[in-house]
Design a protein around this motif. Structure first.
Motif, PDB file in Angstrom:
ATOM      1  N   ALA A  28       0.820  -1.210   0.000  1.00  0.00           N
ATOM      2  CA  ALA A  28       0.000   0.000   0.000  1.00  0.00           C
ATOM      3  C   ALA A  28       0.856   1.263   0.000  1.00  0.00           C
TER       4      ALA A  28
ATOM      5  N   ASP B 153       3.215   2.130  -1.593  1.00  0.00           N
ATOM      6  CA  ASP B 153       3.730   2.476  -2.909  1.00  0.00           C
ATOM      7  C   ASP B 153       2.693   2.902  -3.930  1.00  0.00           C
ATOM      8  N   ARG B 154       1.443   2.919  -3.532  1.00  0.00           N
ATOM      9  CA  ARG B 154       0.370   3.129  -4.507  1.00  0.00           C
ATOM     10  C   ARG B 154       0.345   4.551  -5.012  1.00  0.00           C
ATOM     11  N   PRO B 155       0.022   4.756  -6.312  1.00  0.00           N
ATOM     12  CA  PRO B 155      -0.085   6.124  -6.830  1.00  0.00           C
ATOM     13  C   PRO B 155      -1.394   6.811  -6.427  1.00  0.00           C
ATOM     14  N   LEU B 156      -2.387   6.052  -5.966  1.00  0.00           N
ATOM     15  CA  LEU B 156      -3.676   6.687  -5.659  1.00  0.00           C
ATOM     16  C   LEU B 156      -3.953   6.688  -4.152  1.00  0.00           C
TER      17      LEU B 156
ATOM     18  N   PHE C 290      -5.515  -5.656  -4.046  1.00  0.00           N
ATOM     19  CA  PHE C 290      -5.582  -4.467  -3.198  1.00  0.00           C
ATOM     20  C   PHE C 290      -6.701  -3.549  -3.681  1.00  0.00           C
TER      21      PHE C 290
ATOM     22  N   LYS D 261       1.625  12.613 -10.170  1.00  0.00           N
ATOM     23  CA  LYS D 261       1.960  11.193 -10.072  1.00  0.00           C
ATOM     24  C   LYS D 261       0.789  10.325 -10.592  1.00  0.00           C
TER      25      LYS D 261
END
Ligand code: SF4
Lengths: 198, 470
Positions: free
Chosen positions: A193, A195-198, B26, B257
């Motif tokens: 988690a 590292d997520r972009p969102l 996820f 990003k």
């Protein structure tokens, strides 16, 4: 939520050879107001089972005393419609442990596996055979063997194998659920988690 | 190997692959509502655990909320109890909660996009099968059961087997009077309600490229009605323009990003789908359903098909027509109706109210029709007022109700009485869906409006041509 382990089930079966049985028929929306997972079996197929004055409809199969058992045999595309897990709860709570059909709707199949009801998908031909066996003898027994992934009409010995993935199979055999698994890998999830972009 | 849009989003969310088992997926965004969440919250409480990422879950009340007098206490004790539980659970676990009367309240799949909770390339789940709506933004979005709601609360993940992929192309230009709802009902009528079971759909082609975000939401919303896990459309400039600047949309560096990620979200040339189908837009006309599943739809100028030509069981088909009290070969046009329902997460957005109003403008509601006009959210409701639509609707004899799911699933008081016919812009015409014994005809907001002013099933193009001439 934990449920009973499933291994080999031998039982008579209840036939419901209707196609596209949707979750609104299995449990109508007005019965979704509970805040606990209790008592849904009473309202399984409510509007097919009872008249508006709550008297049983004699023509419906669940009200026919010659049929009983832990296996429900449905028509093609069983469980289409909404994602309400209440439909699978109702099936379980009523006393069914297995639903047999020639085709299941996706979410319903998943929900069944998550609550301890085994969805067994058979060929259209085998479904016909089962229905005919029950028609000929309502006390005909069906054996569902999860370890061997095989369903058998005991009277005639006719059988067919069915699919289930190894992971879900192990869960059903042991009465485990997915949350036990997920809680064990929480650290990995946290790392992912971050590292997520969102 | 060339990747599809779906592969890209799915694969980048896999935390762990289980051999001969599901993927641990996820979840970026989780929406909850009062009906399918109480047992899930009870589950984590029983296990003695907390919500892992409360900031990724959003709660709104919609399924059994009343659509009039929302300022008064909810009368039905069971609904009131569920709503209270949702509020208590949200408070206890630190989840944002848009309850009844909150300015952001509305149907879960309408408010998600409105506030930027819905984003391209995200994985989005909710205990409601029409979660597929959010696929319009290039998200992987699908409905889950309550056990899975509990999984997301506990671990922000669910266990899912990757579905097969299907691409549905609709090429060419849509005919006059044909809306996104008609496109979706047409596809479902061609594929049947189980035609996409086991698949995740990507919609592609000129028709979807040209479509507004609202229209794309309507189409993706109905993916589940052909059995698909969900449907998605590659994000483009329209998508980015829609999400920019909304409350929960990433800002500044975060935006850059995210934007860089979104720019990678398209199906590569030559990527393989398990199934691919192409339709010609020219064959689609305004649609209406005549039976008890959304696949039983026809172009409005056609007759009800004969049982023999329909795939599947003749007995099931006849049972369905019997429930509707229709006969094979009947023309749908001219059938008298009793109710009109404009609303739901399928067609309860501002564009739908604009379409409806465009037909009723200068006309009057038919006396035999009871009309329920239910905006999908307070934001939609506000826009209806601001754009002057409300005044037009009122002059034509209509009233506006307050937001919620309403007669889409009839868990609140908005039930169509037994035996009555309703032209509904919602998504399901199952037996009893809109109330025990209710008979539902699914259609677009234009068809619903034409029925509302004429009192019967009417081809909206007749009224639109009239308008054009006047
Ligand atoms: S409007 Fe209907 S389909 Fe949409 S979320 Fe509400 S109940 Fe579900």
């Amino acid at each position: 939520m934990a449920y009973d382990k499933f291994n080999i089930l031998t039982s008579t079966a209840v036939p419901l050879p209707i196609e596209n049985v949707d979750t609104d028929q299995i449990i109508p929306a007005r019965f979704l107001k509970a805040i606990e997972r209790k008592g849904f079996g009473d309202n399984l197929f409510r509007d097919w089972r009872y008249n508006s004055d709550n008297t049983p409809k004699e023509s419906f199969v669940l009200n026919n005393p010659i049929y009983s058992g832990k296996i429900l045999v449905g028509g093609k595309n069983f469980g289409s419609g909404s994602s309400r897990e209440h439909a699978a709860w109702a099936v379980y709570d009523y006393g069914f442990r297995c639903v047999v059909s020639s085709f299941f709707a996706d979410i319903f199949r998943n929900n069944c596996l998550n609550v301890g009801v085994l969805p067994v998908q058979v060929s259209a031909e085998f479904l016909e055979k089962i229905l005919r066996a029950i028609e000929a003898d309502p006390k005909a027994e069906i054996e569902v063997d999860l370890p061997e992934q095989r369903i058998t009409i005991l009277g005639s010995g006719e059988q067919e194998s069915f699919e289930i993935n190894d992971y879900k199979k192990a869960n059903m055999l042991n009465g485990f659920d997915d949350i036990d698994f997920l809680l064990n890998i929480k650290d990995g999830i946290r790392e992912f988690a971050a590292d997520r972009p969102l | 190997m060339k990747k599809t849009l779906f592969d890209k989003v799915w694969d980048s969310h896999v935390v762990q692959r289980i051999e001969n088992g599901p993927d641990v997926l996820f979840i970026d965004r989780h929406m909850v509502h009062e009906v399918t969440s109480p047992v899930a919250f009870l589950g984590i409480k029983t296990r003695g655990i907390r919500v892992m990422y409360p900031e990724k879950t959003f709660a709104t009340a919609d399924h059994n909320t009343p659509t009039i007098n929302q300022h008064l206490p909810v009368e039905d004790p069971l609904s009131a109890k569920q709503l209270k539980m949702l509020e208590e659970n949200a408070n206890e676990y630190g989840i944002s909660y848009w309850g009844l009367g909150h300015e952001k309240n509305g149907i879960v799949h309408v408010v998600g996009p409105e506030y930027g909770i819905t984003l391209p390339g995200a994985t989005i789940v909710c205990g409601d099968s029409h979660t597929s709506t959010h696929g319009a933004f290039g998200a992987i979005a699908f409905g889950i059961g309550t056990s899975e709601v509990e999984m997301v609360l506990a671990s922000q993940c669910i266990m899912q087997t990757k579905p097969k992929s299907m691409r549905i192309n609709v090429e060419g230009q849509l005919n006059f009077g044909v809306t996104p709802k008609d496109v979706a009902l047409y596809i479902i009528s061609q594929l049947t309600t189980s035609g996409a079971t086991g698949y995740f759909v990507e919609y592609a082609g000129e028709v979807f490229r040209e479509m507004t975000m609202e229209g794309r939401m309507t189409v993706c919303n109905l993916s589940i009605e052909m059995g698909a896990r969900g449907g998605m459309i590659a994000p483009d400039e329209k998508t980015i323009a829609y999400v920019r600047g909304r409350e929960f949309t990433p800002k500044e560096a975060e935006w850059d990003k995210a934007k860089a990620y979104w720019d990678t979200l398209y199906t590569e040339e030559g990527a393989q789908f398990d199934k691919e189908i192409t339709f010609d837009a020219a064959n689609i006309e305004p649609m209406i359903t005549y039976g008890t599943n959304p696949g039983m739809g026809i172009g409005i100028s056609n007759g009800i098909p004969m049982a023999e030509v329909v795939e599947g069981g003749v007995a099931t088909y006849r049972k369905s027509l019997q429930y509707m009290n229709f006969s094979e070969g009947d023309s749908m046009k001219g059938k008298e109706i009793d109710f009109v329902f404009l609303g739901s997460c399928t067609n309860g957005r501002i564009e739908d109210f604009r379409a409806f109003t465009s037909i009723v403008k200068g006309r009057k509601k038919a006396d035999n029709v009871t009309a329920w006009l239910v905006p999908g959210s307070h934001k939609v409701e506000a826009a209806i007022k601001e754009e002057g639509l409300l005044a037009i609707l009122e002059t034509a004899g209509f009233e506006l109700r307050e937001p919620g799911c309403s007669a889409c699933l009839a868990m609140n008081e908005d039930k169509i009485p037994a035996g009555k016919y309703a032209v509904s812009t919602s998504n399901r015409n199952f037996e009893g869906r809109q109330g025990p014994g209710a008979r539902t005809l699914l259609a677009s907001p234009l068809v619903a409006a034409a029925a509302a002013v004429t009192g019967k099933v009417t081809d909206p193009r007749e009224l639109m041509e009239e308008m054009a001439v006047n």
